[in-house]
Design an enzyme around this catalytic site. Structure first.
Site, PDB file in Angstrom:
ATOM      1  N   LYS A 195      37.783  35.459  42.363  1.00  0.00           N
ATOM      2  CA  LYS A 195      38.735  36.299  43.248  1.00  0.00           C
ATOM      3  C   LYS A 195      38.308  37.080  44.300  1.00  0.00           C
ATOM      4  CE  LYS A 195      42.285  39.829  42.942  1.00  0.00           C
ATOM      5  NZ  LYS A 195      43.300  40.526  42.262  1.00  0.00           N
ATOM      6  N   LYS A 247      40.217  47.756  48.192  1.00  0.00           N
ATOM      7  CA  LYS A 247      39.685  47.934  47.267  1.00  0.00           C
ATOM      8  C   LYS A 247      38.917  46.676  47.162  1.00  0.00           C
ATOM      9  CE  LYS A 247      40.438  47.701  42.227  1.00  0.00           C
ATOM     10  NZ  LYS A 247      41.511  47.343  41.044  1.00  0.00           N
ATOM     11  N   THR A 278      41.163  44.125  38.374  1.00  0.00           N
ATOM     12  CA  THR A 278      40.334  43.574  39.459  1.00  0.00           C
ATOM     13  C   THR A 278      39.104  44.530  39.574  1.00  0.00           C
ATOM     14  OG1 THR A 278      41.812  42.323  40.563  1.00  0.00           O
ATOM     15  CG2 THR A 278      40.000  42.838  41.748  1.00  0.00           C
TER      16      THR A 278
END
Length: 311
Positions: free
Chosen positions: A181, A256, A106
């Site tokens: 995402k 994050k 990611t």
């Protein structure tokens, strides 16, 4: 898991770079399904755990890549992915013709696009496929993949994604898996805070947790942050709150992901006040014990701050 899982030539050989909390179980599930996997991680303990679960570990990632048809990376940040691709010698230099680079990390959208461009310029094909589902999903093989790449490349890696997860959505070109995402987790971060605030308000108003849950779970406030990740023990027996907020999805990871969302908001000049506020809240949360707790433990911070404001 047995270390002598059957191998079959019907699957491509996979070089799996990054065998941590997520990558390790993902690699193990590939092995169980008969996929030849050569794995590498910079952490010795991760290598040993992967070896125990049937992964053929190597001490040099280039050795794994040189034998692979698919190079799957699961790394902490975009900086790590791009560095691994570009190092002299790097993964791109070691790969053989026809290799597909599948990045499940990611990272920033721009970094995913840069990594794909580097692979393509070197003559390879590239896909970004970040995951949702956490460590539990990685272990159970129930991850959801958000996939970015050309149709034919996505089709080529789909059988591998089907082994590691239960759903893979092709979101568009390179980088758009990351985009999907980031958007999803911005919604999740905001709603988990809202659910926590509602429960703290309910406590102060005299509502029981169960009563509030019974109303909201069947009303317009219903959401995943409530019905699956309920931040108080009791109403949802499987939620992290019933396990003293063991993650699940750690606060550090939510911080994050919301930082990645903020970066995208800045790049696209989007006026997203709640997204930015959620990023700030989780950044502070992850600076302390929240980094290692499930992100739903933000409710405890809300309680503490509410008590400190009392006269």
């Amino acid at each position: 898991m047995s270390t002598d899982a059957p191998q079959t030539t019907s699957h491509p050989t996979v070089a799996f770079i990054g065998l941590g909390n997520m990558g390790g179980p993902m690699a193990a599930n590939l092995v169980t399904a008969g996929v030849p996997v050569l794995g590498f991680d910079v952490v010795t303990e991760a290598m040993e755990t992967a070896r125990h679960h049937g992964v053929q570990v190597v001490t040099d990632p280039l050795e794994a890549v040189a034998q692979a048809e698919v190079v799957l990376t699961m790394l902490p940040s975009g900086r790590h992915v791009i560095s691994a691709y570009q190092e002299t010698p790097g993964l791109l230099a070691a790969a053989r013709p026809g290799t597909i680079f599948l990045d499940c990390s990611t990272i920033n959208i721009s970094e995913a696009q840069q990594a794909a461009e580097l692979a393509q310029q070197a003559g390879f094909r590239a896909v970004d496929a970040p995951v949702s589902g956490g460590v539990v999903g990685a272990e159970a093989g129930t991850l959801a993949f958000m996939v970015g790449g050309e149709d034919d490349v996505v089709a080529a890696v789909h059988p591998l994604l089907d082994i590691m997860g239960t759903r893979a959505v092709h979101c568009g070109g390179n980088g758009l898996g990351q985009a999907a995402k980031i958007c999803n987790n911005m919604i999740l971060g905001v709603t988990q805070i809202a659910v926590g605030e509602a429960f703290v308000l309910g406590e102060k108003l005299g509502l029981t947790h169960q009563a509030l849950f019974d109303v909201v779970s069947k009303a317009s406030g219903q959401c995943w942050a409530l019905t699956t990740n309920c931040p108080v023990p009791g109403p949802v027996p499987t939620s992290p709150a019933t396990r003293d907020y063991q993650p699940g999805f750690a606060g550090a990871l939510m911080a994050k992901d919301l930082t990645l969302a903020t970066n995208a908001l800045d790049e696209q000049s989007v006026d997203a006040q709640l997204g930015r506020l959620a990023a700030a809240i989780y950044s502070e949360f992850a600076a302390g014990d929240g980094a290692r707790q499930d992100f739903s433990a933000i409710i405890n911070t809300i309680r503490e701050n509410s008590s400190s404001h009392e006269a």
